[in-house]
Every structure is written in structure tokens, then in C-alpha cells.
Design a protein around this motif. Structure first.
Motif, PDB file in Angstrom:
ATOM      1  N   VAL A 186      23.426  -8.485 -19.369  1.00 57.08           N
ATOM      2  CA  VAL A 186      22.803  -8.277 -20.674  1.00 57.08           C
ATOM      3  C   VAL A 186      22.603  -9.609 -21.393  1.00 57.08           C
ATOM      4  N   ASN A 187      21.493  -9.704 -22.114  1.00 57.89           N
ATOM      5  CA  ASN A 187      21.190 -10.884 -22.909  1.00 57.89           C
ATOM      6  C   ASN A 187      21.440 -10.544 -24.378  1.00 57.89           C
ATOM      7  N   VAL A 188      22.285 -11.342 -25.034  1.00 60.14           N
ATOM      8  CA  VAL A 188      22.708 -11.001 -26.398  1.00 60.14           C
ATOM      9  C   VAL A 188      21.522 -10.906 -27.344  1.00 60.14           C
ATOM     10  N   LYS A 189      20.621 -11.869 -27.292  1.00 62.40           N
ATOM     11  CA  LYS A 189      19.470 -11.840 -28.203  1.00 62.40           C
ATOM     12  C   LYS A 189      18.603 -10.612 -27.946  1.00 62.40           C
ATOM     13  N   MET A 190      18.297 -10.344 -26.677  1.00 64.05           N
ATOM     14  CA  MET A 190      17.471  -9.181 -26.371  1.00 64.05           C
ATOM     15  C   MET A 190      18.167  -7.894 -26.765  1.00 64.05           C
ATOM     16  N   GLN A 191      19.493  -7.857 -26.608  1.00 67.78           N
ATOM     17  CA  GLN A 191      20.225  -6.662 -27.006  1.00 67.78           C
ATOM     18  C   GLN A 191      20.153  -6.457 -28.517  1.00 67.78           C
ATOM     19  N   ARG A 192      20.249  -7.540 -29.286  1.00 67.91           N
ATOM     20  CA  ARG A 192      20.086  -7.430 -30.739  1.00 67.91           C
ATOM     21  C   ARG A 192      18.677  -6.951 -31.069  1.00 67.91           C
ATOM     22  N   ASP A 193      17.688  -7.488 -30.368  1.00 69.28           N
ATOM     23  CA  ASP A 193      16.305  -7.070 -30.601  1.00 69.28           C
ATOM     24  C   ASP A 193      16.121  -5.593 -30.291  1.00 69.28           C
ATOM     25  N   ALA A 194      16.758  -5.131 -29.216  1.00 71.57           N
ATOM     26  CA  ALA A 194      16.644  -3.722 -28.841  1.00 71.57           C
ATOM     27  C   ALA A 194      17.302  -2.829 -29.886  1.00 71.57           C
ATOM     28  N   ALA A 195      18.496  -3.218 -30.333  1.00 72.25           N
ATOM     29  CA  ALA A 195      19.200  -2.419 -31.339  1.00 72.25           C
ATOM     30  C   ALA A 195      18.382  -2.338 -32.622  1.00 72.25           C
ATOM     31  N   ARG A 196      17.837  -3.468 -33.028  1.00 74.61           N
ATOM     32  CA  ARG A 196      17.045  -3.496 -34.267  1.00 74.61           C
ATOM     33  C   ARG A 196      15.792  -2.631 -34.120  1.00 74.61           C
ATOM     34  N   ALA A 197      15.111  -2.734 -32.981  1.00 76.97           N
ATOM     35  CA  ALA A 197      13.875  -1.968 -32.776  1.00 76.97           C
ATOM     36  C   ALA A 197      14.139  -0.473 -32.803  1.00 76.97           C
ATOM     37  N   VAL A 198      15.192  -0.032 -32.130  1.00 81.54           N
ATOM     38  CA  VAL A 198      15.507   1.401 -32.086  1.00 81.54           C
ATOM     39  C   VAL A 198      15.907   1.904 -33.471  1.00 81.54           C
ATOM     40  N   ARG A 199      16.772   1.171 -34.150  1.00 86.84           N
ATOM     41  CA  ARG A 199      17.250   1.633 -35.458  1.00 86.84           C
ATOM     42  C   ARG A 199      16.138   1.643 -36.496  1.00 86.84           C
ATOM     43  N   LEU A 200      15.376   0.547 -36.553  1.00 86.94           N
ATOM     44  CA  LEU A 200      14.279   0.514 -37.521  1.00 86.94           C
ATOM     45  C   LEU A 200      13.234   1.566 -37.190  1.00 86.94           C
ATOM     46  N   GLY A 201      12.950   1.739 -35.895  1.00 89.96           N
ATOM     47  CA  GLY A 201      11.944   2.723 -35.498  1.00 89.96           C
ATOM     48  C   GLY A 201      12.342   4.130 -35.882  1.00 89.96           C
ATOM     49  N   LEU A 202      13.600   4.493 -35.610  1.00 90.01           N
ATOM     50  CA  LEU A 202      14.056   5.846 -35.940  1.00 90.01           C
ATOM     51  C   LEU A 202      14.157   6.052 -37.443  1.00 90.01           C
ATOM     52  N   GLU A 203      14.608   5.038 -38.161  1.00 85.04           N
ATOM     53  CA  GLU A 203      14.697   5.176 -39.619  1.00 85.04           C
ATOM     54  C   GLU A 203      13.309   5.312 -40.229  1.00 85.04           C
ATOM     55  N   SER A 204      12.359   4.584 -39.697  1.00 82.71           N
ATOM     56  CA  SER A 204      10.986   4.706 -40.193  1.00 82.71           C
ATOM     57  C   SER A 204      10.451   6.110 -39.953  1.00 82.71           C
ATOM     58  N   LEU A 205      10.644   6.623 -38.733  1.00 79.17           N
ATOM     59  CA  LEU A 205      10.173   7.975 -38.425  1.00 79.17           C
ATOM     60  C   LEU A 205      10.865   9.005 -39.303  1.00 79.17           C
ATOM     61  N   ASP A 206      12.153   8.818 -39.531  1.00 76.62           N
ATOM     62  CA  ASP A 206      12.901   9.768 -40.338  1.00 76.62           C
ATOM     63  C   ASP A 206      12.423   9.760 -41.783  1.00 76.62           C
ATOM     64  N   ARG A 207      12.180   8.561 -42.349  1.00 75.61           N
ATOM     65  CA  ARG A 207      11.683   8.483 -43.725  1.00 75.61           C
ATOM     66  C   ARG A 207      10.298   9.108 -43.837  1.00 75.61           C
ATOM     67  N   ARG A 208       9.499   8.954 -42.788  1.00 75.01           N
ATOM     68  CA  ARG A 208       8.145   9.519 -42.826  1.00 75.01           C
ATOM     69  C   ARG A 208       8.166  11.040 -42.843  1.00 75.01           C
ATOM     70  N   LYS A 209       9.273  11.639 -42.425  1.00 75.84           N
ATOM     71  CA  LYS A 209       9.404  13.096 -42.518  1.00 75.84           C
ATOM     72  C   LYS A 209       9.899  13.531 -43.888  1.00 75.84           C
ATOM     73  N   GLY A 210      10.408  12.590 -44.679  1.00 77.16           N
ATOM     74  CA  GLY A 210      10.864  12.903 -46.027  1.00 77.16           C
ATOM     75  C   GLY A 210      12.368  12.998 -46.130  1.00 77.16           C
ATOM     76  N   TRP A 211      12.827  13.260 -47.353  1.00 80.19           N
ATOM     77  CA  TRP A 211      14.264  13.297 -47.650  1.00 80.19           C
ATOM     78  C   TRP A 211      14.770  14.725 -47.582  1.00 80.19           C
ATOM     79  N   ARG A 212      15.917  14.887 -46.930  1.00 76.46           N
ATOM     80  CA  ARG A 212      16.482  16.226 -46.759  1.00 76.46           C
ATOM     81  C   ARG A 212      17.341  16.662 -47.949  1.00 76.46           C
ATOM     82  N   GLY A 213      17.414  15.830 -48.973  1.00 80.02           N
ATOM     83  CA  GLY A 213      18.098  16.223 -50.197  1.00 80.02           C
ATOM     84  C   GLY A 213      19.528  15.725 -50.275  1.00 80.02           C
ATOM     85  N   PRO A 214      20.203  15.915 -51.431  1.00 79.95           N
ATOM     86  CA  PRO A 214      21.576  15.436 -51.610  1.00 79.95           C
ATOM     87  C   PRO A 214      22.552  16.176 -50.704  1.00 79.95           C
TER      88      PRO A 214
END
Length: 877
Positions: free
Chosen positions: A311-339
Motif C-alpha cells: 500500500v502507498n500511504v499517499k494513494m491510500q489517503r487519496d482513496a479514503a478522501r475520495a470515498v468519504r467525500l463522494g458518499l457524503e456528497s451523494l448523501d447530502r444530495r438526497k437531503g437531510w433525514r431530520g434531527p
């Protein structure tokens, strides 16, 4: 004549001599008895005692460590957190602190110190209870290393015997090495190195005098004297150690006073997984499973292994960031599920205190020095982490919140995405849906917030969607990055290696590659029109294109470029499902293959890791590779246990039982004319012998020569010509097909989107000349993501984000044709394994819509299937 007086005197002397003789005999008997008893007791208790004569005999559980390709430590595995350190590397002040506190006459006695025992006996009599112990450091070693902590006379006898043995065989420095590596110091730490790391997040060499004295006060009772459990007792012990060091002349009173007032933070250690690099946690767990499966728990958790990985540390950080940002973006685009919940305004303060207790159990440090536990424990809110918070009010466009003891605000930018949740559609990313916080918040709402690096809070919700990403060096198969989900701490299930999901159209390159090797070319035309196939006796299957439209006559290259389903099904109907199944196997797909026509559209579930591995072989000219995570394993003395130098020469195994007996090989060759071994690639054919029987495949001799023929170079699974033709096709998908989002990379890239029925799985797998990667997105359960959620729209952006960062600074490289690639029009070339060029029969059959299979090449194939012309001999679909 003797006088009566003299006689009486002689009688008295005689009686005295007899008494003396008796007493001497009695004493001698007592000595013999005591000696015999002592020897009896000694041999009784010593007969089964363990033996340590050298430091080589000392084999305590030691942590195993995992390293990235640049030597960066990313994980560790242990049941006892112990990091061995030799004596010469232990700081002098550490040795002095522990010796002064535990055994000041250590360098003088021979294992048992009678003076200390007597002193402890008197002190305990005066106190009326056991206040002191007389055990030496050597005795403590025998107790922790070789015996139990039970309070019995027999144990004390054994302890003394072993202590004297150790002193006979080992020098004082070696005994101290054993002691300082063996002792338990609380907070999951065994030995001084682990204690320095667990308590202070420091190497042993950087400990202050105050920190050293704190640790040196713990061995007698690590739970009672722990600063985490009992700060008052721990402080008293720290001061006792400093006082002893002053008495022994190792520090001055001024140094002791300064050390006693040192201020620092103490951390609470978790399990071994909490010491992993969080970005690499899925990869580390994959490595753990591999080593455990091969060598077992004892080897993995106790032997102090050094596991060097790909494993390459930089690429692993890039992968983690891409997956997390991608999923959070998709989740926000569906809207907020409330308090999370709502409490009345009168209960807001109580709810804030409840949340504070939750946060304290989640992120707590001990502020030292402290007089009591309540004063010592401090909950620290960390940037990037999420916490519950209660809404306390409003200020303009800000929503005021309290997260535990921390008060803050969610500014407009932190909640503007929070439109009402919709399970059926995606909204726009970073769009201002909400401008007034009163529209979505009420005082008393309990929400989840995340602290950003700039100190502001943002509204947060954990994504429901999951994703996986694997990146691989296509030349070696070395895994450079792996994400198995959004957050390993919440779900350890690795969706890159453990989730079987339908690949949809990302499977199609195997069908097109297999077709090229059966004589298809870029120019082969397939009619894209409604078609029906009889399946079984009465059922009919009519495949559909995504969007429901038909394009009529479609060139082979456009069929994959725009991911047309009907042309693909026609191709698979023509080349045969058995042949395609065999093609998948040699490309490294090990999962179950159901040989139905629907396999053309990715109906068979696969692992993401194997899909990336297979695509990598298009990128590397068709060379055989297997996914590699570990390059070398060493034991704690540096001996190499395992090393991988040439992974491409090894054949990937499947999890299913393989047919490997002589009878199986004969059965595979039965009912066919013998093929000249010189016409075959021996390596590929050997694996085919082991898998074809298991899969129940029926292959013609021409198909066997196509799949495993000598035209395929040694060490390859397909020819360089086929690999390059497929690379060009997949580059076309990016340049003007379903994968055009990847053009934003700004470098030549190839790949394929994949979307399954009802949009339950979305894929993008692709590569640049030196890096392959694949992304899957979906729910853990099989359910629709959203209408229009395709591989190109939700998986490709994650792939793009990763590739942009992973290849930052890389020069743009074109895909180069292999040596001796045929000249002329590339559109007229078939695959390198084709036993003849383009066949007119293909064009004729495809223009007719595939009502029956044409071409001399397939007549023999059809006869051996023994099927009927309506189903193409493939049975029920």
C-alpha cells in the motif's frame, strides 16, 4: 584409691559428655533432616519449573507491525501490547527510576534480598496489615514471566528458586531487559516502550522525568496506581519514586520538584485496531486476514512480525478522501433525514450534560497533574469527528448548538444543503436549499455535527450508501490503496474483498475481449433491435437497453462505447456462455459463474478486487498478475519468513475445491481429438485442467486453442494485441461514451461504467498507463439507489477524485501499442488469439438478429453442446 569426691566428679563429666554427644547427634540429625527436607522441598517445587538460561529463551507475546511501501507504520496486531527494546536502548533515567522504586539493592543481591524481606516484615507488623513487599525485581520477573500471581506459600517458594536460577544464568542487564519489557503497566501496556506510547504517545527516549516517575510507580499495582483510574494514588506514587531517586542520588531535590509539577496529557489506549492508520484500516484488516489464514493466531499476534505491504500511504489517503467525500456528497444530495430527537426547552441543559458524558466516553484525555478523577478527565472535541449536539438558539443565519461542554454555531454554509430527504432522487451538490435555520431546526433538536478544521461546526449525517475502492499497479498486481466502506470504525465489512455484487455493464469488457479472440473486429456490425430468446421450454427472455431505445445496425466498437445491452447479448449468444465462462476464469474471476445469457449484462456477482485485477491485465499488455498485498514478512529477529519477488509467475487460486486428479484431467480431454501440447500455453492450460471440470464447461478444441493457445505468450492470459485492442475500446468509453466524466482527469484514461437492474449497484473500473482502479457504490442491502443513479453519474466521480490526486504531478502518457503490433487499419484486426481473421458469418448472423448461430467455427461448438437452435444449446436461462 580415689576419693568419693573425685568419683562423683568423673561421673558428672561422663554424664555431661553423654549429653553433649546426644546434643551433637541431635543437632546433626536436625541438620540432616533440614537438609533433606530442604532438598526435598527444592526438588519438589523445582521439578516442573520453566527454564530461562539466555535471553534467546525469552519469547513473550510481542506486537506485529504492518508497514506501507515506504516503511511507514500503518497498523499493529496484538493481544498483549508489548514492544521489545534491548537494554542498550533503554534511557538511563528509566532504569534508575524503576530500580530505585522497586529494588534499590538490585545490583547487590543474588535474586532474593533477605534484608528487604526483613524490613517489609517489620513494617507490616507495625502497620497490622500488608503494606510492603520484599520481592526483588528478579522475583517479580519470575512471577510475571513464569508463574501466576496467586498468594500461596508454594508460589513464593517457586519464585525464590527461579529468582536464584535467573541470577545464576543471566547478568543484571539481561534481567532488567526482561523486567522492563515484561511488566504490565496498565492502559493495555506491557513493558516500558508500550507504556510510553499508550500513555503519552511518545517514544521512550522522549519521556520527561515526571512521566518516567509516573510509570515507575505502577508495577506494584498497575490498576490502583494508574493515573487513568486513580489520579490521587498515582500522584502519590509518582512523588514516592521521585523521592527515592533523590535518596539514591540520581536526581536533585530541585529536579524532583520540577518533575512533580510537570503538566501533560495522558491518553486512554484502545484495542490494537485503534492504533491503526484510520485511512488504511480496511487494507490493514485485509492483511490481517491473509496472515491469520496462512499462519494462525499465535504467529500473528505473538511473534513480533514485521509485515511489509504494497500500500502507498499517499494513494491510500487519496482513496479514503475520495470515498468519504463522494458518499457524503451523494448523501447530502438526497437531503437531510431530520434531527435525532427533540427535547423540550426546559430539558436542553440536562440533554447537554448527557451528551457531555457521551463525548467523554468517546474522546477523553487525562489532564495531569490532577487531584481526582473528575478533575483529571477532559473530553476534547476533535476536528473531523462527529458528535451529538443540542440546538440552543439562533443568531441571524446561524444555529447555536452545544456539543457537550463546547458551545458553537452552525453557519449557513454548514446546513444549506439540508432539503427534505428524498429516497427517489438526487438534488444538486452544494446548492443553497435552506437559507433560514428556523425552517429546519427548533430549540431542543438533537442533531449530529462535525467540527471543521477552521473551528466552525457543520450539520452532519452518516451516509447510508456505501462504497469501495481498490487501486492497483497493473505491472505487478500490488495493491496501492483499498477502501472497503465509508468508515471502518462503524463497519469492518470490506466491500472490496468480501461483498459479492452484480457488476452490470462493467462485466462487458470480458465479453468483448472474448469476442475479439473469436474473430470479431471493431467494424463488426450488430443490429440493435428488439430480440427474444427462448429459455427453457416455455419462457422467453427479451433483453432491454438502458433507456429502452434501439439504434439499429451498430458497430462493435460503439456497442461497448455506449454500453448497448442487446448487441452485447447477441455477441455472447454467438460466442457461447461456456467459452465466456472459461474466459472469465483465466482473467482471474473466481466467483460462481451461472452460464446464462444474462451473464452478458453482469448477472453473476463478483468481487471488486478481482474486477480491478482483471482490468489491469488489459492495461499491462495481457500479462498475468494476481492481487498482492504483502511483499515480505520478517520475524522479530529479522529472519525473512516470506517474500514475494515475482508475483506474476504465480497462479491465483479459487476458494472452491479444484479438480486436480489424473481422472479429472482425463475427463476434461475426453471425447475430443488430442491437442498437440505445442499448440498450447502450458501454464494457462494447466489451470484450465483444474477449473473446467469444476465449472462443468464444455469447450471445443478450437475454443481451447483460442483460450489457452501458444499464440498467448508465456506469463500472459491474453495476447498483447487483444489487450491493446481492448484498451483502445475502453479509452473510447472515456473519450466519448458513458465514461466521459473521466475526461476531467486531463490524462489518457480507459474504463467502463456499470449499472445493474433497478440501479442497485453502480461501478466504474478503469486505468491510466501505470495505475488501475475500481469503484463500487450501493447499499449493503439490495435496493434501488435512485432513478438515474448510474455508474457514470455516481461511481465515476469517486474514481475521478481519486485518480486526480493519486496521479497529481504525473506526466500524461498515451497507451502504446505492443511490439510487433500489426500495421494497417486497427478496425479490421481481431484479437491475437483468433485462429483466423474476421468472419463474414458474424456479419450475416448479426444482421439477421441472431436467430441461429452462424459460421464454421461454431458449428462444431454447437454440436458438442447438444442443444437446440432456439436456445443456442445453453439450456435454461
Amino acid at each position: 584409691m580415689q576419693s568419693p569426691l573425685l568419683n562423683r566428679m568423673l561421673m558428672v563429666v561422663g554424664d555431661g559428655m553423654r549429653v553433649i554427644k546426644f546434643l551433637l547427634s541431635f543437632v546433626a540429625c536436625i541438620i540432616v533432616f533440614v537438609t533433606v527436607a530442604f532438598l526435598g522441598v527444592y526438588f519438589f517445587f523445582a521439578r516442573d519449573l520453566p527454564d530461562i538460561k539466555t535471553l534467546e529463551d525469552y519469547r513473550p507475546p510481542v506486537i506485529s507491525e504492518v508497514f506501507a511501501d515506504d516503511g511507514t507504520k500503518i497498523a499493529e496486531f496484538w493481544t498483549e501490547c508489548r514492544i521489545f527494546i534491548p537494554y542498550e536502548k533503554i534511557p538511563r533515567k528509566v532504569v534508575e527510576a524503576f530500580v530505585d522504586a522497586e529494588d534499590s539493592r538490585f545490583f547487590e543481591h543474588k535474586g532474593v534480598d533477605m534484608r528487604s524481606i526483613a524490613r517489609a516484615f517489620v513494617a507490616n507488623l507495625q502497620a497490622g496489615e500488608i503494606k510492603q513487599g520484599g520481592s526483588t525485581i528478579t522475583q517479580q520477573i519470575t512471577r510475571s514471566l513464569l508463574l501466576s500471581r496467586e498468594r500461596k506459600v508454594s508460589r513464593k517458594v517457586k519464585e525464590a528458586i527461579l529468582a536464584t536460577r535467573l541470577e545464576r544464568y543471566l547478568d543484571k542487564e539481561t534481567i532488567l531487559t526482561l523486567y522492563l519489557n515484561q511488566i504490565y503497566l496498565g492502559n493495555r501496556a506491557y513493558g516500558v516502550v508500550a507504556a510510553a506510547r499508550n500513555y503519552f504517545k511518545k517514544p521512550l527516549s522522549e519521556l520527561t522525568l515526571g512521566q518516567t516517575a509516573l510509570l515507575a510507580g505502577m508495577p506494584t499495582a498497575p490498576t490502583n496506581f494508574s493515573p487513568i483510574n486513580n489520579p490521587a494514588e498515582a500522584r502519590a506514587r509518582q512523588q514516592h519514586v521521585l523521592g527515592r531517586m533523590v535518596e539514591e542520588g540520581h536526581i536533585t531535590e530541585e529536579e524532583a520538584a520540577r518533575a512533580a509539577e510537570e503538566k501533560f496529557e495522558i491518553y486512554i489506549a484502545g484495542t490494537d485496531k485503534e492504533f491503526d492508520d484510520p485511512d488504511a484500516a480496511y487494507f490493514s484488516e485485509h492483511v490481517r486476514r491473509l496472515v491469520k489464514e496462512k499462519y494462525g493466531d499465535e504467529f500473528l499476534y505473538h511473534r513480533g512480525l514485521k509485515i511489509y505491504t504494497t500500500v502507498n500511504v499517499k494513494m491510500q489517503r487519496d482513496a479514503a478522501r475520495a470515498v468519504r467525500l463522494g458518499l457524503e456528497s451523494l448523501d447530502r444530495r438526497k437531503g437531510w433525514r431530520g434531527p435525532l430527537e427533540h427535547v423540550p426547552e426546559s430539558q436542553v441543559a440536562a440533554k447537554a450534560r448527557e451528551i457531555a458524558r457521551e463525548i467523554e466516553s468517546q474522546d477523553t484525555v487525562i489532564r495531569w497533574p490532577a487531584r481526582n478523577l473528575a478533575e483529571a478527565r477532559v473530553a476534547k472535541i476533535k476536528p473531523g469527528s462527529s458528535y451529538s449536539a443540542v440546538v440552543t438558539g439562533f443568531s441571524g443565519q446561524d444555529a447555536l448548538i452545544q456539543a457537550g461542554e463546547t458551545q458553537g454555531a452552525i453557519p449557513h454554509s454548514g446546513y444549506m444543503w439540508a432539503r427534505p430527504y428524498s429516497k427517489f432522487s438526487f438534488g444538486a451538490d452544494n446548492y443553497n436549499y435552506v437559507s433560514d435555520p428556523h425552517r429546519i431546526f427548533k430549540v431542543g433538536d438533537v442533531v449530529t455535527v462535525r467540527l471543521k478544521d477552521d473551528g466552525a461546526f457543520e450539520l452532519y449525517q452518516e451516509p447510508e450508501l456505501q462504497s469501495a475502492l481498490v487501486a492497483m499497479d497493473p505491472r505487478t498486481g500490488y495493491i496501492k490503496a483499498m477502501m472497503g466502506g465509508y468508515d471502518f470504525a462503524r463497519s469492518e465489512f470490506n466491500r472490496a474483498t468480501q461483498a459479492l455484487r452484480q457488476p452490470g455493464s462493467s462485466f462487458k469488457p470480458f465479453a468483448y475481449s472474448a469476442a475479439l479472440d473469436k474473430g470479431y473486429t471493431y467494424n463488426t456490425t450488430i443490429v440493435d433491435e428488439p430480440v427474444a430468446y427462448k429459455v427453457g421450454r416455455t419462457d422467453v427472455w427479451s433483453p432491454k437497453n438502458y433507456g429502452g431505445k434501439f439504434n439499429g445496425p451498430t458497430p462493435f466498437m460503439n456497442a461497448i462505447k455506449f454500453s448497448r445491452n442487446i448487441p452485447t447479448v447477441k455477441i455472447v449468444y454467438d460466442i457461447g456462455t461456456h467459452y465466456l465462462a472459461a474466459y472469465q476464469r483465466k482473467m482471474g474471476i473466481t466467483t460462481q459463474i451461472d452460464k446464462y445469457l444474462s451473464m452478458a449484462l453482469g448477472a453473476n456477482a463478483v468481487y471488486l478486487l478481482e474486477m480491478v485485477q482483471a482490468y489491469s491485465m488489459f492495461d499491462n499488455g495481457g500479462e498475468r498478475i494476481r492481487a498482492v498485498a504483502i511483499t515480505r514478512i520478517e520475524d522479530n529477529k529479522g529472519n525473512v519468513i516470506e517474500s514475494i519477488h515475482a508475483p506474476k509467475t504465480e497462479i491465483a487460486e479459487t476458494d472452491a475445491p479444484l479438480a486436480s486428479s489424473e481422472n479429472d484431467r482425463r475427463a476434461f480431454a475426453a471425447d475430443r481429438p488430442k491437442i498437440d501440447p505445442g499448440e498450447l500455453n502450458a501454464e494457462l492450460f494447466e489451470e484450465a485442467e483444474r477449473t473446467t471440470e469444476r465449472d462443468g464447461l464444455s469447450l471445443t478444441d478450437l475454443e481451447i486453442k483460442t483460450l489457452y493457445g501458444s499464440e498467448i505468450p508465456k506469463g500472459h492470459v491474453i495476447t498483447p494485441q487483444t489487450a491493446y485492442l481492448m484498451t483502445r475500446l475502453l479509452k473510447g468509453v472515456v473519450d466519448g461514451g458513458t465514461g466521459t466524466r473521466i475526461l476531467a482527469l486531463g490524462k489518457p484514461a480507459a474504463g467502463k461504467t456499470g449499472t445493474t437492474n433497478d440501479e442497485t449497484d453502480a461501478w466504474f473500473i478503469g486505468f491510466v498507463p501505470d495505475l488501475s482502479a475500481g469503484v463500487w457504490v450501493g447499499y449493503d442491502e439490495i435496493r434501488k439507489i435512485a432513478p438515474g443513479a448510474t455508474g457514470g453519474s455516481i461511481a465515476a466521480p469517486i474514481f475521478l477524485e481519486f485518480m486526480k490526486n493519486a496521479t497529481e504531478g504525473w506526466a500524461a502518457k498515451e497507451f502504446k501499442p505492443p511490439e510487433n503490433f500489426p500495421g494497417g487499419d486497427i478496425a479490421t484486426l481481431a484479437g491475437g488469439s483468433a485462429l483466423f481473421g474476421s468472419r463474414p458469418g458474424i456479419e450475416e448472423m448479426m444482421m439477421r438478429g441472431g436467430s441461429d448461430r452462424a459460421g464454421e467455427f461454431f458449428e462444431e461448438d454447437f454440436e458438442q453442446y447438444g442443444g437446440d437452435s432456439e436456445t443456442g444449446g445453453h439450456g435454461d436461462l
